[in-house]
Design an enzyme around this catalytic site. Structure first.
Site, short mmCIF file in Angstrom:
data_model
loop_
_atom_site.label_atom_id
_atom_site.label_comp_id
_atom_site.label_asym_id
_atom_site.label_seq_id
_atom_site.Cartn_x
_atom_site.Cartn_y
_atom_site.Cartn_z
NE ARG A 127 -0.67 -2.20 3.27
CZ ARG A 127 -1.51 -3.49 2.96
NH1 ARG A 127 -2.62 -3.40 2.76
NH2 ARG A 127 -0.84 -4.50 3.04
CB THR A 128 4.02 2.27 1.41
OG1 THR A 128 3.54 1.89 2.73
CG2 THR A 128 4.64 3.75 1.89
CE LYS B 29 25.19 -3.99 -14.62
NZ LYS B 29 24.99 -2.91 -15.33
NE ARG C 119 8.34 0.46 3.11
CZ ARG C 119 6.92 -0.20 3.34
NH1 ARG C 119 6.99 -1.48 3.12
NH2 ARG C 119 5.97 0.55 3.74
CG HIS D 276 5.77 3.79 7.37
ND1 HIS D 276 5.80 4.68 6.52
CD2 HIS D 276 5.30 2.90 7.07
CE1 HIS D 276 5.34 3.98 5.46
NE2 HIS D 276 4.69 2.83 5.94
N1 CP Z 1 1.31 0.00 5.94
C1 CP Z 1 2.23 -0.32 5.43
O1 CP Z 1 3.51 0.45 5.21
O2 CP Z 1 2.13 -1.29 4.12
P1 CP Z 1 2.82 -1.68 3.17
O3 CP Z 1 4.23 -2.59 3.82
O4 CP Z 1 2.15 -2.67 2.31
O5 CP Z 1 3.40 -0.60 2.34
#
Ligand code: CP
Length: 360
Positions: free
Chosen positions: A92-93, A121, A142, A175
């Site tokens: 979702r992020t 590489k 991420r 987050h």
């Molecule tokens: N809430 C959240 O970070 O979900 P994802 O890991 O699916 O991005």
């Protein structure tokens, strides 16, 4: 596809020293021309910013309802490009950022694993990111490593034309954009009962390794008379750094392993999954703790206005039957992420006033 070669480790003079500075003492470093360029941790947000972002997210949500509104939005950043560098799994992020960029008309590139970039590489992660910076205006990261997004911002801010960095989840640490969408969900849910101020929030599950509850806890300093209940098995208690922060800012919190005792008084119950991916011995670790699950029977115990949240993905923490109850807001919460992330990106690039002007 080849497996990545051993990652090249490079040293950067000054980084360790910068990283060791208290976050609250280096906020200015991530500001350009009076606004935040990089969004890295929750300590960057104050109340007025949070309130503004909630209003902006709702304005974008409303504009996107009509073709004319959606077209206006999609012209705002059609001259900008974003890179999504997601080398830790995400559903979702990733999707909500992708769609937030689309709403604003941005062009997108993506890398979703180190095996599809030249990291295979042996190129270092830092050089990989520097390469993205040659092509785009915004990099959303991420990453499994705590501090990697901050290091990227630190590196790129030394360029004449710095690139905006957003932390889309940094290992078990933070987050911040999830915390923004959580605040938006809380404020929207409580808009008829005085907003988030004065509410009791129970955070349940793996609080030790759950970056969402950590980032959300930091934001509580911006709200009046909040009471937090940290409900977890002994092994997954909230870490001391968060507890020290709450003490320093005089935010009331309680720790317990008795979920049932907390349920009747809570205004919001924020469930989380056991974050087994950070376990040193995953095969030996259980991820099922029934005493910390929310079941359909619990719906009779909680208050009529109490909302049930979850950053998702869920495993066993919330019974599927609970989804039908209007107090279960986790699917709305997920969608709120797209509006809030669009609001954040519009703020970074300074087009938020153009959106707000549509509502004057
Ligand atoms: N809430 C959240 O970070 O979900 P994802 O890991 O699916 O991005």
């Amino acid at each position: 596809m080849d497996e990545p070669k051993e990652v090249t480790i490079q040293t950067y003079q000054g980084w360790e020293e910068f990283y060791s500075i208290e976050k609250s003492d280096k906020l200015d470093f991530f500001i350009r021309n009076g606004r935040m360029l990089d969004i890295l941790f929750s300590q960057q947000f104050d109340r007025s910013f949070l309130d503004d972002m909630c209003i902006l997210a709702t304005q974008i949500r409303r504009m996107a309802l009509t073709k004319m509104g959606a077209q206006k939005l999609s012209g705002l950043l059609s001259h900008k490009r974003a890179m999504l560098y997601f080398v830790q799994p995400s559903t979702r992020t990733f999707i909500s950022f992708l769609n937030a960029c689309h709403i604003l008309g941005m062009k997108i590139s993506e890398i979703r694993g180190t095996t599809t970039s030249s990291e295979v590489k042996g190129e270092s992660q830092e050089d990989t990111i520097r390469t993205f910076a040659s092509y785009v205006d915004l990099i959303i990261i991420r990453h499994p490593e705590e501090g990697f997004a901050e290091k990227t911002a630190w590196l790129l801010n030394q360029n004449k034309l710095p690139i905006a960095i957003i932390n889309g989840g940094s290992g078990p640490d933070q987050h911040p954009t999830q915390a923004l969408l959580d605040i938006y969900t809380l404020e929207r849910s409580f808009r008829n009962i005085g907003g988030l101020d004065g509410k009791k929030i129970a955070m349940v599950g793996d609080l030790k390794r759950g970056r969402t509850v950590r980032s959300l806890s930091y934001l509580m300093r911006n709200y009046r008379d909040i009471q937090l209940y940290f409900v977890s098995p002994e092994v997954f208690r909230m870490r001391d750094d968060i507890k020290s922060f709450l003490q320093k800012h005089k935010i009331e919190f309680h720790e317990t392993d008795d979920f049932a005792s907390v349920m009747p008084d809570a205004d919001a119950i924020y469930m989380t999954r056991i974050q087994k991916e950070y376990s040193e011995a995953p095969a030996e670790e259980s991820d099922i703790y029934p005493d910390f699950h929310f079941t359909k029977e619990h719906l009779a115990v909680i208050q009529s206005h109490c909302i049930i949240m979850h950053p998702l993905p869920r495993r066993y923490e919330i019974e599927v039957e609970v989804d039908k109850d209007p107090r279960a807001v986790y699917w709305k919460q997920e969608r709120n992420g797209m509006w809030m992330r669009a609001a954040l990106i519009s703020y970074i690039f300074g087009v938020n006033d153009q959106i707000s002007a549509e509502f004057r």
